[in-house]
Design a protein around this motif. Structure first.
Motif, short mmCIF file in Angstrom:
data_model
loop_
_atom_site.label_atom_id
_atom_site.label_comp_id
_atom_site.label_asym_id
_atom_site.label_seq_id
_atom_site.Cartn_x
_atom_site.Cartn_y
_atom_site.Cartn_z
N SER A 55 0.82 -1.20 0.00
CA SER A 55 0.00 0.00 0.00
C SER A 55 0.86 1.25 0.00
CB SER A 55 -0.92 0.01 1.22
OG SER A 55 -1.86 -1.05 1.16
N PHE A 56 1.95 1.21 0.74
CA PHE A 56 2.84 2.36 0.83
C PHE A 56 3.83 2.41 -0.33
CE2 PHE A 56 1.18 2.10 5.09
CZ PHE A 56 1.09 3.42 5.49
N ALA A 57 4.30 1.23 -0.76
CA ALA A 57 5.31 1.19 -1.82
C ALA A 57 4.71 1.37 -3.21
CB ALA A 57 6.06 -0.14 -1.76
N GLY A 58 3.42 1.05 -3.34
CA GLY A 58 2.78 1.16 -4.64
C GLY A 58 2.97 -0.04 -5.53
N SER A 59 3.48 -1.13 -4.97
CA SER A 59 3.67 -2.38 -5.71
C SER A 59 3.75 -3.52 -4.71
CB SER A 59 4.95 -2.34 -6.56
OG SER A 59 6.08 -2.17 -5.72
N ALA A 60 3.55 -4.74 -5.17
CA ALA A 60 3.52 -5.90 -4.29
C ALA A 60 4.82 -6.06 -3.52
CB ALA A 60 3.23 -7.16 -5.09
N GLN A 61 4.70 -6.26 -2.21
CA GLN A 61 5.87 -6.46 -1.36
C GLN A 61 5.81 -7.77 -0.59
OE1 GLN A 61 8.44 -3.91 -1.30
NE2 GLN A 61 7.18 -3.37 -3.08
N ASN A 62 4.66 -8.42 -0.59
CA ASN A 62 4.49 -9.67 0.16
C ASN A 62 3.92 -10.77 -0.74
OD1 ASN A 62 4.96 -9.18 3.27
ND2 ASN A 62 3.92 -7.34 2.51
N ARG A 63 4.41 -10.82 -1.97
CA ARG A 63 3.83 -11.75 -2.94
C ARG A 63 3.94 -13.20 -2.47
NH1 ARG A 63 2.05 -11.08 -8.07
NH2 ARG A 63 1.67 -13.02 -9.19
N GLY A 64 5.08 -13.59 -1.95
CA GLY A 64 5.24 -14.97 -1.51
C GLY A 64 4.24 -15.35 -0.44
N ALA A 65 4.03 -14.45 0.51
CA ALA A 65 3.07 -14.71 1.59
C ALA A 65 1.66 -14.80 1.04
CB ALA A 65 3.16 -13.62 2.65
N VAL A 66 1.31 -13.92 0.11
CA VAL A 66 -0.02 -13.97 -0.48
C VAL A 66 -0.23 -15.28 -1.24
CG1 VAL A 66 -1.59 -12.91 -2.15
CG2 VAL A 66 -0.20 -11.46 -0.66
N GLU A 67 0.72 -15.68 -2.01
CA GLU A 67 0.60 -16.93 -2.76
C GLU A 67 0.46 -18.13 -1.83
OE1 GLU A 67 4.06 -16.78 -5.23
OE2 GLU A 67 3.05 -15.63 -6.82
N ALA A 68 1.15 -18.09 -0.69
CA ALA A 68 1.03 -19.18 0.29
C ALA A 68 -0.36 -19.21 0.89
CB ALA A 68 2.09 -19.01 1.39
N VAL A 69 -0.95 -18.03 1.13
CA VAL A 69 -2.30 -17.95 1.65
C VAL A 69 -3.29 -18.53 0.65
CG1 VAL A 69 -4.16 -16.32 2.18
CG2 VAL A 69 -1.92 -16.02 3.23
N VAL A 70 -3.15 -18.17 -0.61
CA VAL A 70 -4.05 -18.68 -1.65
C VAL A 70 -3.97 -20.20 -1.72
CG1 VAL A 70 -4.47 -18.75 -4.14
CG2 VAL A 70 -3.99 -16.56 -3.02
N ALA A 71 -2.77 -20.73 -1.61
CA ALA A 71 -2.59 -22.19 -1.66
C ALA A 71 -3.23 -22.88 -0.46
CB ALA A 71 -1.11 -22.52 -1.73
N ALA A 72 -3.25 -22.20 0.69
CA ALA A 72 -3.74 -22.82 1.92
C ALA A 72 -5.24 -22.65 2.14
CB ALA A 72 -2.99 -22.24 3.12
N PHE A 73 -5.84 -21.69 1.44
CA PHE A 73 -7.25 -21.36 1.69
C PHE A 73 -8.11 -21.86 0.53
CE2 PHE A 73 -10.94 -18.47 1.90
CZ PHE A 73 -11.29 -18.64 3.24
N PRO A 74 -9.07 -22.74 0.81
CA PRO A 74 -9.86 -23.33 -0.28
C PRO A 74 -10.96 -22.43 -0.82
CG PRO A 74 -10.54 -24.22 1.83
CD PRO A 74 -9.35 -23.36 2.11
N GLY A 75 -11.23 -21.33 -0.12
CA GLY A 75 -12.29 -20.43 -0.55
C GLY A 75 -11.79 -19.32 -1.44
N ARG A 76 -12.52 -18.20 -1.43
CA ARG A 76 -12.22 -17.05 -2.29
C ARG A 76 -11.40 -16.02 -1.52
NH1 ARG A 76 -15.30 -16.14 -6.73
NH2 ARG A 76 -15.57 -13.93 -6.28
N VAL A 77 -10.28 -15.62 -2.11
CA VAL A 77 -9.40 -14.64 -1.48
C VAL A 77 -9.52 -13.30 -2.18
CG1 VAL A 77 -7.02 -14.05 -0.89
CG2 VAL A 77 -7.77 -16.44 -0.77
N GLN A 78 -9.78 -12.28 -1.38
CA GLN A 78 -9.87 -10.89 -1.86
C GLN A 78 -8.60 -10.17 -1.42
OE1 GLN A 78 -13.74 -8.69 -1.42
NE2 GLN A 78 -12.64 -7.67 0.24
N LEU A 79 -7.94 -9.48 -2.35
CA LEU A 79 -6.62 -8.89 -2.06
C LEU A 79 -6.58 -7.41 -2.37
CD1 LEU A 79 -3.52 -9.24 -1.41
CD2 LEU A 79 -3.24 -9.59 -3.88
N GLY A 80 -5.96 -6.64 -1.47
CA GLY A 80 -5.70 -5.24 -1.70
C GLY A 80 -4.29 -4.87 -1.26
N GLY A 81 -3.84 -3.70 -1.72
CA GLY A 81 -2.54 -3.21 -1.30
C GLY A 81 -1.56 -3.06 -2.44
N GLY A 82 -1.38 -1.84 -2.94
CA GLY A 82 -0.37 -1.58 -3.96
C GLY A 82 -0.71 -2.04 -5.36
#
Length: 242
Positions: A55-82
């Motif tokens: 959100s502050f940098a204006g581009s993805a800074q936690n992509r690995g963590a987000v991808e891990a969340v998507v892999a672990a969560f069977p439902g729908r993931v909504q994403l914001g920030g940068g």
């Protein structure tokens, strides 16, 4: 009504901020994927994730963590920030994100959001973040002179899925949701509204659910869950029953 448990990411950790202040972060864990799995076990089928650094940098800074969340969560993931370019949007959808939340770019480049909503129908959420009724941007660090309802109306008939309304002064503070402002916004526009900021317990969930007919689509909750003030399974039952 949908209950979105929240995972906010800062330096790869699960955190909650107080009033959007990065210097007032409480760390709740260092395994976002494990947290996502816990929310799924409690019955959640929607998840709200924010790349705070992005959100502050204006581009993805936690992509690995987000991808891990998507892999672990069977439902729908909504994403914001940068997320501020078409390449960002395309890349995240390709990575398995179900809905994209756009805030800063929605105020500064509204045509971009309209283009994305046209290309990805019902998959773009516009974040309407407010301090004292005015839209805030750039990780909530800047406050504009644009009233929230005026910004929201810019996207009527644009095909956006929802508006995500956050009262920044209540976010992470457990003060209770600003029901009047949230429902007031929902009644002024023809776009469903997701409430965010200040959830402190089951009463907030129950009250918001009563206004589903007024356009309240869902509610995001974070700190109340992490602090044990709100039981997610109970919240999901109340939201479904109302």
């Amino acid at each position: 009504m949908i209950v979105f448990p929240a995972i906010d990411l800062k330096n790869g950790q699960v955190v909650r901020l107080a009033e959007g202040d990065m210097d007032r972060a409480t760390v709740y864990g260092d395994d976002p994927a494990a947290q996502a799995a816990l929310f799924a076990e409690a019955g959640a089928d929607h998840l709200h994730v924010v790349d705070l650094d992005g959100s502050f940098a204006g581009s993805a800074q936690n992509r690995g963590a987000v991808e891990a969340v998507v892999a672990a969560f069977p439902g729908r993931v909504q994403l914001g920030g940068g997320i501020r370019t078409s390449a960002d949007v395309e890349g995240w959808f390709a990575a398995g994100i179900a809905r994209i939340v756009i805030g800063t770019a929605a105020l500064k480049h509204p045509q971009f959001v309209k283009d994305m909503a046209r290309d990805y129908p019902e998959a773009i959420v516009v974040a309407v973040d407010a301090r004292h009724g005015m839209v805030a941007t750039d990780g909530w660090a800047e406050v504009s002179d644009v009233p929230i309802a005026d910004m929201a109306r810019r996207f009527e008939d644009a095909g956006v899925a929802s508006l995500l309304f956050t009262d920044i002064g209540r976010d992470g503070m457990l003060k209770g949701v600003n029901i009047d402002a949230t429902v007031g916004l929902a009644r002024q526009v023809d776009i469903p509204v997701i409430a965010s900021g200040g959830v402190k317990g089951l009463t907030d969930i129950d009250t918001l659910a009563q206004f589903a007919k007024d356009g309240i689509e869902g509610v995001i909750t974070g700190r109340a869950l992490y602090d044990g003030r709100l039981d997610l399974a109970a919240a999901l039952r109340v939201a479904t029953r109302a």
